[in-house]
Design a protein around this motif. Structure first.
Motif, short mmCIF file in Angstrom:
data_model
loop_
_atom_site.label_atom_id
_atom_site.label_comp_id
_atom_site.label_asym_id
_atom_site.label_seq_id
_atom_site.Cartn_x
_atom_site.Cartn_y
_atom_site.Cartn_z
N ALA A 189 0.91 -1.11 0.01
CA ALA A 189 -0.16 -0.02 -0.01
C ALA A 189 0.73 1.17 0.00
CB ALA A 189 -1.04 0.07 1.16
N ALA A 190 2.16 1.25 0.49
CA ALA A 190 3.09 2.23 0.55
C ALA A 190 4.38 2.05 0.65
CB ALA A 190 2.81 3.09 1.83
N PHE A 191 5.26 2.96 0.16
CA PHE A 191 6.61 2.78 -0.19
C PHE A 191 7.12 2.50 1.44
CE2 PHE A 191 5.82 4.81 -4.26
CZ PHE A 191 6.25 3.89 -5.02
N GLU A 192 8.32 1.96 1.26
CA GLU A 192 9.15 2.10 2.76
C GLU A 192 10.07 3.19 2.63
OE1 GLU A 192 11.10 -1.56 3.71
OE2 GLU A 192 9.45 -2.94 3.10
N ALA A 193 10.07 3.84 1.59
CA ALA A 193 10.85 5.20 1.37
C ALA A 193 10.34 6.48 2.31
CB ALA A 193 11.02 5.53 0.00
N GLU A 201 11.01 2.90 -5.33
CA GLU A 201 11.27 3.28 -3.96
C GLU A 201 12.85 3.54 -3.73
OE1 GLU A 201 10.29 0.88 -0.01
OE2 GLU A 201 11.50 -0.32 -1.21
N ASN A 202 13.76 2.91 -4.64
CA ASN A 202 15.10 3.39 -4.58
C ASN A 202 15.47 4.72 -4.87
OD1 ASN A 202 15.66 0.62 -3.87
ND2 ASN A 202 16.43 0.04 -5.85
N ALA A 203 14.92 5.14 -6.01
CA ALA A 203 14.80 6.45 -6.34
C ALA A 203 14.60 7.58 -5.26
CB ALA A 203 14.30 6.68 -7.86
N LEU A 204 13.38 7.08 -4.88
CA LEU A 204 12.97 8.11 -3.50
C LEU A 204 13.89 8.19 -2.38
CD1 LEU A 204 9.03 7.31 -3.92
CD2 LEU A 204 10.16 9.52 -4.64
#
Length: 477
Positions: free
Chosen positions: A34-38, A385-388
């Protein structure tokens, strides 16, 4: 041995095809968290369709929007989309009535040289004869089992995939232009810093020379500074060449490769990276063109598998025809017309092993398309996610280095003043200058990396193309 009737054979083949169709295919696993871990994005909304405007740079906006029109990558992608649409039309015409209007004519001059001449009123073996004919024969497959609908699903999905590939190419081009532009601006900053370093070295050289003349310092100090000055000036020359090459490469990327370099100015600054885009993982399925393309290719492969299953059904063909003939002989002439209608049926019997192999191959291709779709979704999630995460880290790193550069500059100014007044030695001044230069270089690299990371983040979450409307030339697929 009694052979089965054609009707029984057709029924058996139909049952086999229905069984093949009923097997279906598994649905790809594309559920996302549901959401990023970023970290949560900072305040500030960004229009993802035109994310490049978030940088507040009119020249960047002009370069990207010009590249989307004149850039070779965008124009090649548009041509591929046009090809896909044309191929779709050609594939569907196979299910329409087929036939051509044909005609022929012949004129013959006959002269009897030997033998007994026929002397009957109204009849002669010599003279001019003509023969003309025209025919219009049609062959039409009566689609009782929905082959055209399966083919239509497959071809529509192929066109949709081509449109998403077109949008993906445009999005990648926009990101490539922005990345190249910020790299060029980073080189401009480095060039400015190298010129500033050379200026500082010339200033220190003058101070060292004056101190040596007044007996306040060793003459070797001037020689040492002169060596550092030569290195700084050589770095200036190298960066000038790199910046010129980067500007030319950027012009080529936007489709203006033959323009003079004077038409492209590159400021020696990059500014602050804009805030991270607001998005949720589920939105990647609607925003990322590569994910949409993978989904469309999976749907297209389902259509081709369905078409392969329907190949087991009989094929019924209707063959109407029209014709007209005219003959002109030396002694008579006639005109006639004709029409015909026929029907045929083709039942695959000996082709069954080949059709089964083709169906198995289509099933394997469908599995490949499903796995490719799943991989595209997971890749999109990971890249976003990695980019954020990296963008957030870069913004914090720039803030730390900005404060460190300010304090390093202050330390160098103090050391330079002490050295010029004879209160400090050259080594202390050079060490302070080198520390400031190193921190300044790190800050420049971090600033450039932050804006480039912002570009990567916008591309990773599907920015650069409208997620809800078709913007491809000629409308949607």
């Amino acid at each position: 041995m009694r052979l089965p009737s054609p009707a029984a054979t057709a029924a058996a083949l139909a049952a086999l095809a229905l069984t093949a169709c009923a097997t279906g295919h598994r649905q790809p696993e594309v559920a996302l968290p549901a959401a990023f871990e970023a970290p949560a994005p900072v305040a500030g909304a960004v229009e993802l369709d035109r994310w490049w405007t978030a940088f507040g740079d009119p020249q960047l906006t002009a370069l990207i929007e010009g590249a989307l029109v004149e850039g070779f990558d965008a124009r090649i992608a548009a041509a591929r989309l046009a090809e896909a649409r044309a191929v779709r039309s050609s594939q569907l015409t196979a299910f329409l009535p087929q036939g051509n209007l044909t005609g022929s004519g012949r004129r013959t001059e006959t002269e009897q040289l030997e033998g007994t001449a026929v002397d009957i009123p109204g009849f002669s073996t010599s003279g001019t004869s003509e023969q003309y004919q025209a025919n219009f024969n049609v062959s039409w497959e009566i689609d009782l089992f929905g082959r055209i609908f399966a083919a239509n699903r497959a071809t529509r999905a192929d066109v949709a995939a081509a449109r998403f590939a077109f949008e993906g190419a445009r999005a990648s081009l926009a990101a490539a232009v922005a990345d190249a532009y910020f790299q060029a601006r980073g080189l401009a900053i480095q060039l400015g810093e190298a010129e500033e370093t050379a200026r500082i070295q010339r200033e220190l050289l003058e101070i060292a020379r004056i101190r040596a003349e007044r007996g306040l310092g060793a003459t070797s100090d001037a020689d040492r500074v002169a060596g550092d000055l030569a290195q700084a000036e050589s770095q200036v020359q190298a960066l000038q060449g790199e910046l010129q090459a980067a500007r030319r490469s950027l012009l080529v990327l936007v489709g203006r490769g033959t323009d003079p370099l004077a038409d492209l100015t590159v400021p020696a600054s990059v500014g602050e990276a804009p805030p991270a885009p607001r998005t949720l993982p589920g939105e990647l399925l609607a925003r990322r063109p590569d994910v949409r393309e993978a989904e469309a290719r999976f749907r297209g492969q389902l259509g081709r598998k369905d078409l392969a299953a329907k190949a087991f059904f009989p094929t019924f063909t209707l063959t109407p025809g029209l014709g007209i003939q005219r003959q002109v002989q030396p002694s008579f002439e006639s005109t006639s017309s004709s029409w015909s209608i026929g029907a045929g049926v083709t039942i695959p019997v000996l082709d069954i092993p080949r059709l089964l192999a083709e169906l198995r191959a289509q099933d394997a291709r469908t599995e490949q398309a499903a796995l490719t779709y799943e991989r595209a979704v997971q890749t999109a999630y990971g890249e976003a996610e990695n980019a954020l995460v990296r963008l957030d880290a870069d913004r914090r790193r720039v803030a730390l280095l900005t404060e460190g550069e300010r304090r390093a500059q202050r330390a160098y100014e103090a050391a330079r003043i002490r050295y010029s007044r004879g209160l400090g030695d050259l080594q202390t001044a050079l060490s302070a200058e080198q520390a400031w230069r190193a921190t300044r270089s790190q800050l420049t690299a971090a600033q450039v990396q932050a804006v480039r990371r912002a570009v990567q983040a916008y591309q990773a979450v599907g920015g650069g193309w409208p997620a809800s409307t078709a913007s491809a030339p000629g409308g949607g697929g």
